[in-house]
Design an enzyme around this catalytic site. Structure first.
Site, PDB file in Angstrom:
ATOM      1  N   LYS A 141       0.818  -1.220   0.000  1.00  0.00           N
ATOM      2  CA  LYS A 141       0.000   0.000   0.000  1.00  0.00           C
ATOM      3  C   LYS A 141       0.848   1.265   0.000  1.00  0.00           C
ATOM      4  O   LYS A 141       0.473   2.247  -0.625  1.00  0.00           O
ATOM      5  CB  LYS A 141      -1.038  -0.008   1.113  1.00  0.00           C
ATOM      6  CG  LYS A 141      -0.530  -0.073   2.513  1.00  0.00           C
ATOM      7  CD  LYS A 141      -1.715  -0.110   3.467  1.00  0.00           C
ATOM      8  CE  LYS A 141      -1.283  -0.054   4.916  1.00  0.00           C
ATOM      9  NZ  LYS A 141      -0.209  -1.000   5.268  1.00  0.00           N
TER      10      LYS A 141
ATOM     11  N   ARG B  83      -6.091   3.692  11.474  1.00  0.00           N
ATOM     12  CA  ARG B  83      -5.675   2.365  11.880  1.00  0.00           C
ATOM     13  C   ARG B  83      -6.720   1.709  12.784  1.00  0.00           C
ATOM     14  O   ARG B  83      -6.689   0.509  12.991  1.00  0.00           O
ATOM     15  CB  ARG B  83      -4.335   2.474  12.624  1.00  0.00           C
ATOM     16  CG  ARG B  83      -3.480   1.241  12.584  1.00  0.00           C
ATOM     17  CD  ARG B  83      -2.160   1.482  13.282  1.00  0.00           C
ATOM     18  NE  ARG B  83      -1.204   2.248  12.484  1.00  0.00           N
ATOM     19  CZ  ARG B  83      -0.442   1.713  11.533  1.00  0.00           C
ATOM     20  NH1 ARG B  83      -0.517   0.438  11.265  1.00  0.00           N
ATOM     21  NH2 ARG B  83       0.404   2.452  10.864  1.00  0.00           N
TER      22      ARG B  83
ATOM     23  N   ARG C  33      11.569 -11.696   3.262  1.00  0.00           N
ATOM     24  CA  ARG C  33      12.110 -10.353   3.118  1.00  0.00           C
ATOM     25  C   ARG C  33      13.476 -10.225   3.755  1.00  0.00           C
ATOM     26  O   ARG C  33      13.695 -10.659   4.876  1.00  0.00           O
ATOM     27  CB  ARG C  33      11.180  -9.363   3.826  1.00  0.00           C
ATOM     28  CG  ARG C  33      10.349  -8.605   2.868  1.00  0.00           C
ATOM     29  CD  ARG C  33       9.425  -7.646   3.495  1.00  0.00           C
ATOM     30  NE  ARG C  33       9.603  -7.373   4.916  1.00  0.00           N
ATOM     31  CZ  ARG C  33       9.022  -6.356   5.525  1.00  0.00           C
ATOM     32  NH1 ARG C  33       8.275  -5.526   4.840  1.00  0.00           N
ATOM     33  NH2 ARG C  33       9.182  -6.164   6.809  1.00  0.00           N
TER      34      ARG C  33
ATOM     35  N   ARG D 240      14.766  -9.113   9.431  1.00  0.00           N
ATOM     36  CA  ARG D 240      14.379  -8.286  10.567  1.00  0.00           C
ATOM     37  C   ARG D 240      13.893  -9.166  11.695  1.00  0.00           C
ATOM     38  O   ARG D 240      13.223 -10.162  11.463  1.00  0.00           O
ATOM     39  CB  ARG D 240      13.270  -7.307  10.161  1.00  0.00           C
ATOM     40  CG  ARG D 240      13.790  -5.984   9.688  1.00  0.00           C
ATOM     41  CD  ARG D 240      12.686  -5.123   9.168  1.00  0.00           C
ATOM     42  NE  ARG D 240      11.424  -5.314   9.917  1.00  0.00           N
ATOM     43  CZ  ARG D 240      10.410  -4.474   9.847  1.00  0.00           C
ATOM     44  NH1 ARG D 240      10.500  -3.410   9.093  1.00  0.00           N
ATOM     45  NH2 ARG D 240       9.303  -4.700  10.508  1.00  0.00           N
TER      46      ARG D 240
ATOM     47  N   ARG E 210       0.842  -9.706  14.266  1.00  0.00           N
ATOM     48  CA  ARG E 210       0.543  -8.496  13.492  1.00  0.00           C
ATOM     49  C   ARG E 210      -0.684  -8.695  12.614  1.00  0.00           C
ATOM     50  O   ARG E 210      -1.506  -7.810  12.462  1.00  0.00           O
ATOM     51  CB  ARG E 210       1.724  -8.131  12.586  1.00  0.00           C
ATOM     52  CG  ARG E 210       2.697  -7.175  13.230  1.00  0.00           C
ATOM     53  CD  ARG E 210       3.845  -6.886  12.305  1.00  0.00           C
ATOM     54  NE  ARG E 210       3.507  -5.902  11.279  1.00  0.00           N
ATOM     55  CZ  ARG E 210       4.331  -5.558  10.296  1.00  0.00           C
ATOM     56  NH1 ARG E 210       5.508  -6.125  10.199  1.00  0.00           N
ATOM     57  NH2 ARG E 210       3.965  -4.658   9.409  1.00  0.00           N
TER      58      ARG E 210
END
Ligand SMILES: [Zn+2]
Length: 219
Positions: free
Chosen positions: A15, A87, A126, A159, A170
């Protein structure tokens, strides 16, 4: 033309990328609360210092603080693509009041949809450069942990919060907070769902056409 837009979507839905591409093409400011906050912190304003006290403890900003940032920003802007805001349903309702006070309203909300298992694959594959912060995909860029960053030769690492457990947390939080927001915008007739499995370019084309057709209809 539509130039008051909200982009909702899970992590790894792209996004931020879409908001920045659309913003550049249509000349609409792309706003993320993270970016406003970084800006205010850099300027050392009181609100920036307050935000820093949360960020430095790794906490999310309370609704009230996020809204003060957005309220302040809307004082001088009336066109935007919001990414990562609202949010919570509380923020969505409050955003509505802020816009009403300016006698303007939101025009489109795009909900970028990506199945949880695809989010997991994208996020867990990632790699982030420990030097310059660039993000790469293991699969797409054919890179692995410990290899040098193609941009700066820094070390590529995963990460710490890109673990399956942290990610599931999450995702659960994303669904819990986003469901009421998307219901709220759907009831207002603003929500458009976009399947983002087909990659950045296909999604951009779709969003571009949607906004462009609207531009032609207006002229
Ligand atoms: Zn690098």
């Amino acid at each position: 033309m539509k130039n008051r837009i909200v982009l909702l979507g899970p992590p790894a839905s792209g996004k931020g990328t879409q908001a920045s591409l659309l913003g550049a093409v249509f000349g609409i400011p792309h706003v993320s609360t993270g970016a406003i906050v970084r800006d205010e912190r850099a300027k050392g304003t009181p609100i920036g210092v307050e935000a820093d006290s949360y960020a430095s403890r790794g906490l999310l900003f309370p609704d009230e603080l996020a809204l003060r940032f957005v309220g302040q920003w809307l004082g001088t802007h009336s066109r935007f693509i919001f990414d990562g805001f609202p949010r919570t349903i509380g923020q969505a309702v409050a955003l509505n009041s802020l816009l009403e006070a300016k006698s303007i309203g939101l025009q489109t909300v795009y909900l970028l949809e990506l199945p949880d298992d695809v989010v997991r694959i994208r996020m867990l594959g990632r790699l982030t450069c420990s030097n310059c912060g660039a993000v790469f995909s293991e699969k797409f860029h054919k890179l692995s942990v410990g290899e040098p960053c193609p941009k700066c030769d820094g070390l590529l690492a995963r990460r710490q919060d890109d673990t399956l457990e942290a990610l599931d947390q999450r995702l659960a939080q994303y669904h819990e907070f986003t469901k009421p927001i998307s219901d709220y915008y759907e009831a207002a007739g603003l929500l458009k769902k976009v399947d983002v499995r087909f990659g950045r370019d296909a999604v951009f084309q779709l969003l571009y056409n949607d906004l462009y057709n609207d531009l032609r209809a207006d002229s």
